[in-house]
Structures are given as structure tokens and as C-alpha cells.
Design a protein around this motif. Sequence first.
Motif, short mmCIF file in Angstrom:
data_model
loop_
_atom_site.label_atom_id
_atom_site.label_comp_id
_atom_site.label_asym_id
_atom_site.label_seq_id
_atom_site.Cartn_x
_atom_site.Cartn_y
_atom_site.Cartn_z
N LEU A 1 0.67 -1.03 -0.15
CA LEU A 1 0.02 0.04 0.42
C LEU A 1 1.70 1.04 -0.31
O LEU A 1 0.69 2.20 -0.90
CB LEU A 1 -0.61 0.03 1.31
CG LEU A 1 -1.98 1.30 1.54
CD1 LEU A 1 -2.78 1.40 0.49
CD2 LEU A 1 -2.67 1.17 2.54
N PHE B 1 0.86 4.37 -3.04
CA PHE B 1 1.01 5.60 -2.79
C PHE B 1 2.35 6.09 -3.17
O PHE B 1 1.77 7.08 -3.44
CB PHE B 1 0.61 5.96 -0.49
CG PHE B 1 0.32 6.84 -0.45
CD1 PHE B 1 -0.37 7.27 -0.52
CD2 PHE B 1 1.67 8.12 -0.03
CE1 PHE B 1 -1.33 9.27 -0.31
CE2 PHE B 1 1.69 8.52 0.29
CZ PHE B 1 0.71 9.83 0.21
N GLN C 1 -5.91 7.35 -7.33
CA GLN C 1 -5.20 7.10 -5.67
C GLN C 1 -6.40 5.62 -5.34
O GLN C 1 -6.43 4.97 -3.93
CB GLN C 1 -5.25 7.80 -4.29
CG GLN C 1 -4.63 8.97 -4.85
CD GLN C 1 -3.01 8.32 -4.00
OE1 GLN C 1 -2.86 6.84 -4.15
NE2 GLN C 1 -1.99 9.23 -4.07
N ARG C 2 -7.60 6.66 -5.88
CA ARG C 2 -9.07 5.07 -5.12
C ARG C 2 -8.43 4.12 -5.48
O ARG C 2 -9.04 3.52 -5.04
CB ARG C 2 -10.14 5.86 -5.26
CG ARG C 2 -11.64 5.72 -4.69
CD ARG C 2 -12.29 6.55 -5.44
NE ARG C 2 -14.02 6.04 -5.26
CZ ARG C 2 -14.65 4.99 -5.82
NH1 ARG C 2 -14.04 4.70 -6.99
NH2 ARG C 2 -15.69 4.49 -5.23
N THR D 1 -4.49 2.75 -5.08
CA THR D 1 -3.35 2.72 -4.29
C THR D 1 -4.67 2.27 -2.83
O THR D 1 -4.24 0.93 -2.89
CB THR D 1 -2.93 4.15 -3.55
OG1 THR D 1 -1.96 5.00 -5.02
CG2 THR D 1 -2.45 4.07 -2.20
N PHE D 2 -5.21 2.69 -3.15
CA PHE D 2 -6.53 2.15 -1.91
C PHE D 2 -7.52 1.30 -1.84
O PHE D 2 -8.32 0.58 -1.50
CB PHE D 2 -7.00 3.64 -1.45
CG PHE D 2 -5.77 4.39 -0.33
CD1 PHE D 2 -5.20 4.18 0.88
CD2 PHE D 2 -5.71 5.64 -1.11
CE1 PHE D 2 -4.25 4.70 1.23
CE2 PHE D 2 -4.66 6.32 -0.50
CZ PHE D 2 -3.55 6.11 0.54
N ARG D 3 -7.66 0.50 -3.42
CA ARG D 3 -8.57 0.26 -3.77
C ARG D 3 -10.09 0.41 -3.47
O ARG D 3 -10.85 -0.63 -2.40
CB ARG D 3 -8.43 -1.71 -3.81
CG ARG D 3 -6.96 -1.15 -5.00
CD ARG D 3 -6.35 -3.32 -4.95
NE ARG D 3 -5.11 -3.10 -5.23
CZ ARG D 3 -3.77 -3.91 -5.23
NH1 ARG D 3 -4.19 -4.33 -4.53
NH2 ARG D 3 -3.06 -3.96 -5.95
N SER D 4 -10.17 1.25 -2.90
CA SER D 4 -11.88 1.28 -2.69
C SER D 4 -12.94 2.08 -3.22
O SER D 4 -13.09 1.90 -4.47
CB SER D 4 -11.45 3.40 -1.91
OG SER D 4 -12.79 3.58 -1.48
N LYS E 1 -6.52 7.04 3.57
CA LYS E 1 -6.45 5.26 4.15
C LYS E 1 -7.65 5.43 5.22
O LYS E 1 -8.37 4.55 5.45
CB LYS E 1 -5.24 4.73 4.71
CG LYS E 1 -5.63 3.69 5.27
CD LYS E 1 -3.80 3.11 5.39
CE LYS E 1 -4.28 1.32 6.10
NZ LYS E 1 -3.35 1.04 6.89
N PHE F 1 -10.62 7.17 1.70
CA PHE F 1 -11.09 6.07 1.49
C PHE F 1 -11.53 5.32 2.60
O PHE F 1 -11.93 3.31 1.68
CB PHE F 1 -9.99 5.67 0.25
CG PHE F 1 -9.69 6.42 -0.79
CD1 PHE F 1 -10.74 7.04 -1.22
CD2 PHE F 1 -8.00 7.34 -0.72
CE1 PHE F 1 -10.76 7.98 -2.71
CE2 PHE F 1 -7.91 8.63 -1.99
CZ PHE F 1 -8.81 8.54 -2.92
#
Length: 128
Positions: free
Chosen positions: A8, A12, A56-57, A60-63, A120, A124
Motif C-alpha cells: 500500500l 501510494f 489513488q482511489r 492505491t487504496f482500492r476503495s 487511508k 477512502f
Amino acid sequence: MAEDGLRLTLRFLGVGGAAAVAYAALAALMTRAGVAPWIASAFCYAVLIPVVYWTQRRVTFRSNRAHSEAFPRYVATQALGLNLAVFLPLLAPKFASGQPLVFFAAVVAGISGLNFILLKFWTFASRA
């Protein structure tokens, strides 16, 4: 678990690093084309917000947090970071001008760390 945290963090840093390179390159090109540097900077920063938000969504954060919740939070996080970048040199002018490389490296590290935490755990984060 630690490996997931490392991945992660690397994602980022990769996304943020690519965004920083894109910002610097675009702002420099615009400035060389005759646009005032402060306008080029603000324009590029603003234009990159939706692109970096999406990356990023997703990357990175797989939101899966709804855009209606995540995007305003992302913009608020970016606004906080931008304000810190503007006001920290005003709060410590002797250090900023006496050791500028050290000072601005610390600003980048501090704001990046704060952004990571906010993205984090707030922007997200999965809804409880």
C-alpha cells in the motif's frame, strides 16, 4: 499483514511520485510558454486533482466508497496539504530560508504522511 502495508505504501508513493512529476513537467511547460508561474502552478494542481483522486482511489487504496463521499474528502485533504505548504514557510521563515532543501523536504514528508493517514482512514476508508 506487514507485506500488505508495504505494498500500500509503495503504491501510494508511486502514484504520488508520478503526480509530482506530471505537475512539475506541466507547470514548467506552461511557464516556458509564457504563463505566469503561480497561474501555471495553481492550474496544474487543480487539473491533476481528479486524475490523482481516481488513481489513488482505484490503484492505491482500492476503495469502493461512493464518489459523493470520497471526492469531497479528497479535495479537503488536498486543500489542507496545500494550505500547510503555503503557511509552514510563513511560520518558520528563518529555517525555510536558512536551510531550504531540508525545510522543504521535511514539508513534503510531513504532508505526504498526513495525506496517507487521511486518505487511508478517512477519505477512502470502508464504511462501518
